[in-house]
Design a protein around this motif. Structure first.
Motif, PDB file in Angstrom:
ATOM      1  N   TYR A   1      20.529  -8.273 -10.758  1.00  0.00           N
ATOM      2  CA  TYR A   1      21.668  -9.124 -11.077  1.00  0.00           C
ATOM      3  C   TYR A   1      21.219 -10.583 -10.969  1.00  0.00           C
ATOM      4  CZ  TYR A   1      24.783  -5.084 -10.617  1.00  0.00           C
ATOM      5  OH  TYR A   1      25.405  -3.868 -10.784  1.00  0.00           O
ATOM      6  N   LEU A   2      21.903 -11.444 -11.703  1.00  0.00           N
ATOM      7  CA  LEU A   2      21.609 -12.867 -11.600  1.00  0.00           C
ATOM      8  C   LEU A   2      22.474 -13.490 -10.512  1.00  0.00           C
ATOM      9  CD1 LEU A   2      21.309 -14.086 -15.307  1.00  0.00           C
ATOM     10  CD2 LEU A   2      19.499 -13.447 -13.717  1.00  0.00           C
ATOM     11  N   VAL A   3      21.812 -14.095  -9.528  1.00  0.00           N
ATOM     12  CA  VAL A   3      22.512 -14.792  -8.455  1.00  0.00           C
ATOM     13  C   VAL A   3      22.101 -16.258  -8.485  1.00  0.00           C
ATOM     14  CG1 VAL A   3      22.727 -12.723  -7.039  1.00  0.00           C
ATOM     15  CG2 VAL A   3      20.721 -14.202  -6.741  1.00  0.00           C
ATOM     16  N   CYS A   4      22.899 -17.097  -7.872  1.00  0.00           N
ATOM     17  CA  CYS A   4      22.741 -18.543  -8.041  1.00  0.00           C
ATOM     18  C   CYS A   4      22.107 -19.172  -6.795  1.00  0.00           C
ATOM     19  CB  CYS A   4      24.104 -19.179  -8.318  1.00  0.00           C
ATOM     20  SG  CYS A   4      24.932 -18.462  -9.767  1.00  0.00           S
ATOM     21  N   THR A   5      20.815 -19.385  -6.882  1.00  0.00           N
ATOM     22  CA  THR A   5      20.094 -20.089  -5.833  1.00  0.00           C
ATOM     23  C   THR A   5      18.770 -20.582  -6.395  1.00  0.00           C
ATOM     24  OG1 THR A   5      19.280 -19.997  -3.546  1.00  0.00           O
ATOM     25  CG2 THR A   5      18.913 -18.029  -4.906  1.00  0.00           C
TER      26      THR A   5
ATOM     27  N   GLU B   1      11.562 -17.848 -29.456  1.00  0.00           N
ATOM     28  CA  GLU B   1      12.033 -16.785 -30.348  1.00  0.00           C
ATOM     29  C   GLU B   1      12.671 -15.645 -29.569  1.00  0.00           C
ATOM     30  OE1 GLU B   1      12.390 -16.966 -33.462  1.00  0.00           O
ATOM     31  OE2 GLU B   1      11.199 -18.767 -33.889  1.00  0.00           O
ATOM     32  N   LYS B   2      12.118 -15.322 -28.413  1.00  0.00           N
ATOM     33  CA  LYS B   2      12.663 -14.234 -27.600  1.00  0.00           C
ATOM     34  C   LYS B   2      14.080 -14.558 -27.132  1.00  0.00           C
ATOM     35  CE  LYS B   2       8.012 -13.077 -26.024  1.00  0.00           C
ATOM     36  NZ  LYS B   2       7.054 -13.104 -24.892  1.00  0.00           N
ATOM     37  N   ILE B   3      14.297 -15.808 -26.762  1.00  0.00           N
ATOM     38  CA  ILE B   3      15.633 -16.217 -26.312  1.00  0.00           C
ATOM     39  C   ILE B   3      16.602 -16.260 -27.488  1.00  0.00           C
ATOM     40  CG2 ILE B   3      16.967 -18.054 -25.215  1.00  0.00           C
ATOM     41  CD1 ILE B   3      15.016 -16.601 -23.312  1.00  0.00           C
ATOM     42  N   ARG B   4      16.171 -16.792 -28.618  1.00  0.00           N
ATOM     43  CA  ARG B   4      17.037 -16.816 -29.805  1.00  0.00           C
ATOM     44  C   ARG B   4      17.403 -15.404 -30.242  1.00  0.00           C
ATOM     45  NH1 ARG B   4      17.949 -21.354 -33.170  1.00  0.00           N
ATOM     46  NH2 ARG B   4      19.242 -19.859 -34.273  1.00  0.00           N
ATOM     47  N   ASN B   5      16.471 -14.484 -30.159  1.00  0.00           N
ATOM     48  CA  ASN B   5      16.736 -13.102 -30.569  1.00  0.00           C
ATOM     49  C   ASN B   5      17.747 -12.405 -29.659  1.00  0.00           C
ATOM     50  OD1 ASN B   5      15.019 -13.297 -32.759  1.00  0.00           O
ATOM     51  ND2 ASN B   5      13.264 -12.422 -31.679  1.00  0.00           N
ATOM     52  N   LEU B   6      17.981 -12.963 -28.482  1.00  0.00           N
ATOM     53  CA  LEU B   6      19.014 -12.428 -27.581  1.00  0.00           C
ATOM     54  C   LEU B   6      20.403 -12.968 -27.937  1.00  0.00           C
ATOM     55  CD1 LEU B   6      17.100 -12.686 -24.168  1.00  0.00           C
ATOM     56  CD2 LEU B   6      17.747 -10.571 -25.355  1.00  0.00           C
ATOM     57  N   GLY B   7      20.457 -13.881 -28.887  1.00  0.00           N
ATOM     58  CA  GLY B   7      21.748 -14.414 -29.336  1.00  0.00           C
ATOM     59  C   GLY B   7      22.125 -15.749 -28.740  1.00  0.00           C
ATOM     60  N   PHE B   8      21.202 -16.381 -28.021  1.00  0.00           N
ATOM     61  CA  PHE B   8      21.476 -17.708 -27.460  1.00  0.00           C
ATOM     62  C   PHE B   8      21.028 -18.768 -28.458  1.00  0.00           C
ATOM     63  CE2 PHE B   8      20.977 -14.977 -23.709  1.00  0.00           C
ATOM     64  CZ  PHE B   8      22.192 -15.218 -23.078  1.00  0.00           C
ATOM     65  N   ARG B   9      21.975 -19.583 -28.905  1.00  0.00           N
ATOM     66  CA  ARG B   9      21.671 -20.572 -29.937  1.00  0.00           C
ATOM     67  C   ARG B   9      21.323 -21.940 -29.354  1.00  0.00           C
ATOM     68  NH1 ARG B   9      26.353 -19.919 -34.435  1.00  0.00           N
ATOM     69  NH2 ARG B   9      27.800 -20.171 -32.685  1.00  0.00           N
ATOM     70  N   ASN B  10      21.881 -22.235 -28.183  1.00  0.00           N
ATOM     71  CA  ASN B  10      21.714 -23.560 -27.593  1.00  0.00           C
ATOM     72  C   ASN B  10      20.566 -23.529 -26.587  1.00  0.00           C
ATOM     73  OD1 ASN B  10      23.907 -24.774 -29.018  1.00  0.00           O
ATOM     74  ND2 ASN B  10      25.305 -23.648 -27.672  1.00  0.00           N
ATOM     75  N   ILE B  11      19.448 -24.122 -26.984  1.00  0.00           N
ATOM     76  CA  ILE B  11      18.228 -24.056 -26.190  1.00  0.00           C
ATOM     77  C   ILE B  11      17.697 -25.462 -25.947  1.00  0.00           C
ATOM     78  CG2 ILE B  11      15.819 -23.281 -26.158  1.00  0.00           C
ATOM     79  CD1 ILE B  11      16.689 -20.875 -27.855  1.00  0.00           C
TER      80      ILE B  11
ATOM     81  N   CYS C   1      17.368 -13.839 -19.036  1.00  0.00           N
ATOM     82  CA  CYS C   1      18.259 -14.063 -20.188  1.00  0.00           C
ATOM     83  C   CYS C   1      18.682 -12.740 -20.821  1.00  0.00           C
ATOM     84  CB  CYS C   1      17.581 -14.968 -21.206  1.00  0.00           C
ATOM     85  SG  CYS C   1      17.467 -16.681 -20.655  1.00  0.00           S
ATOM     86  N   THR C   2      17.827 -11.740 -20.736  1.00  0.00           N
ATOM     87  CA  THR C   2      18.215 -10.401 -21.205  1.00  0.00           C
ATOM     88  C   THR C   2      19.334  -9.845 -20.335  1.00  0.00           C
ATOM     89  OG1 THR C   2      15.973 -10.000 -22.014  1.00  0.00           O
ATOM     90  CG2 THR C   2      17.373  -8.073 -21.689  1.00  0.00           C
ATOM     91  N   LEU C   3      19.217 -10.019 -19.022  1.00  0.00           N
ATOM     92  CA  LEU C   3      20.281  -9.587 -18.109  1.00  0.00           C
ATOM     93  C   LEU C   3      21.570 -10.357 -18.395  1.00  0.00           C
ATOM     94  CD1 LEU C   3      18.273  -9.409 -14.744  1.00  0.00           C
ATOM     95  CD2 LEU C   3      19.099  -7.470 -16.093  1.00  0.00           C
ATOM     96  N   LEU C   4      21.447 -11.645 -18.652  1.00  0.00           N
ATOM     97  CA  LEU C   4      22.617 -12.474 -18.971  1.00  0.00           C
ATOM     98  C   LEU C   4      23.265 -12.003 -20.264  1.00  0.00           C
ATOM     99  CD1 LEU C   4      24.475 -14.917 -18.709  1.00  0.00           C
ATOM    100  CD2 LEU C   4      22.619 -16.351 -19.613  1.00  0.00           C
ATOM    101  N   SER C   5      22.467 -11.781 -21.292  1.00  0.00           N
ATOM    102  CA  SER C   5      22.991 -11.326 -22.581  1.00  0.00           C
ATOM    103  C   SER C   5      23.698  -9.982 -22.447  1.00  0.00           C
ATOM    104  CB  SER C   5      21.847 -11.226 -23.591  1.00  0.00           C
ATOM    105  OG  SER C   5      22.296 -10.688 -24.806  1.00  0.00           O
ATOM    106  N   ASP C   6      23.058  -9.046 -21.759  1.00  0.00           N
ATOM    107  CA  ASP C   6      23.650  -7.709 -21.578  1.00  0.00           C
ATOM    108  C   ASP C   6      24.966  -7.797 -20.816  1.00  0.00           C
ATOM    109  OD1 ASP C   6      21.500  -6.617 -22.899  1.00  0.00           O
ATOM    110  OD2 ASP C   6      20.496  -5.886 -21.091  1.00  0.00           O
ATOM    111  N   PHE C   7      25.002  -8.630 -19.788  1.00  0.00           N
ATOM    112  CA  PHE C   7      26.210  -8.750 -18.976  1.00  0.00           C
ATOM    113  C   PHE C   7      27.360  -9.316 -19.804  1.00  0.00           C
ATOM    114  CE2 PHE C   7      29.097 -10.537 -15.864  1.00  0.00           C
ATOM    115  CZ  PHE C   7      29.105  -9.582 -14.853  1.00  0.00           C
TER     116      PHE C   7
END
Length: 264
Positions: free
Chosen positions: A76-80, A174-184, A144-150
């Motif tokens: 899971y993604l946690v904030c620290t 390219e890997k991040i764009r392919n996950l659907g994130f447009r703002n990089i 970012c894959t975990l973020l996209s899936d969540f």
């Protein structure tokens, strides 16, 4: 004029990226790790990435925050920023990944409430015009894959445009764009000297759709003028002095990462 997201219209990738560029330039401030928090002793804490900091940030009228992420031992993604920035029963925990539930039983330095990705989703549902800029301290593509899936599993796909992903190397784009994130945003603090040559960065920006580059404020003499000449946005970190922030904006910096949440 305040620029707000236009979610009622299906924007093309280029339109979406231009919209977010303009939002960042109009709002000017990227609050670093949620911003300064004052603990009971009176001491000010940075890097809390806490629920308290995020609520304080938005209460002062801010709507963009950089947040640090780690991947928990159960994915899971946690904030620290670092594991040992957290405390349990008043004691600092070891600098080792723990489960999400164990993490949420901890407090941040200064005794503030810990948070994970699910808390950010709840926050965006309450404040849908807020933006998060990621600073992922583990494997960026995995995180970012975990973020996209969540987001997709929780039917919050629209939020992908509200997570502005920082990449650390050109190979991640390219890997991040392919996950659907447009703002990089391409942040330079982990790049080698050869990776961050002015010519190489300008060429990359001309060939890829980016929000812009983030770099240390000490590097403005190297990058800012050349980037301005090529229509590339510059974001700098971390500047807490009010007069210095004003000077950087006057020189053409698009937005500034700062621990301050008020007194702009």
């Amino acid at each position: 004029v305040t620029i707000e997201p236009i979610r009622s219209i299906e924007l093309s990738d280029s339109e979406e990226i231009l919209l977010v560029k303009n939002i960042l330039k109009e709002r000017k401030w990227i609050i670093h790790a949620g911003g300064y928090m004052q603990e009971k002793s009176g001491k000010f804490r940075t890097y809390t990435n806490s629920k308290d900091a995020l609520e304080n940030c938005v209460s002062k009228g801010n709507s963009i925050s950089e947040i640090d992420f780690r991947i928990s031992s159960d994915n899971y993604l946690v904030c620290t920023h670092e594991w040992d920035f957290m405390t349990k029963d008043g004691e600092k925990i070891p600098d080792l990944a723990i489960t999400k539930d164990e993490f949420l039983k901890c407090q941040t330095r200064g005794g503030f409430k810990s948070m994970w990705l699910g808390d950010l989703i709840d926050f965006l549902n309450t404040y849908p015009d807020f933006y998060f800029i990621t600073d992922i301290k583990d494997d960026n593509v995995k995180a970012c894959t975990l973020l996209s899936d969540f987001l997709e599993n929780s039917s919050n796909t629209w939020m992908k445009d509200h997570f502005i992903i920082q990449i650390y190397h050109a190979s991640e784009y390219e890997k991040i764009r392919n996950l659907g994130f447009r703002n990089i945003i391409f942040t330079l603090y982990m790049t080698s000297k050869s990776e961050r040559s002015v010519e190489k960065l300008i060429t990359f920006a001309n060939e890829h759709e980016l929000i812009g580059y983030t770099y240390w404020f000490q590097f403005t003499d190297i990058y800012l003028e050349k980037f301005l000449e090529n229509g590339i946005e510059s974001f700098i970190h971390t500047v807490n002095n009010k007069d210095e922030r004003k000077q950087f904006l006057e020189k053409g910096v698009s937005a500034i990462y700062t621990d301050e949440v008020e007194n702009f």
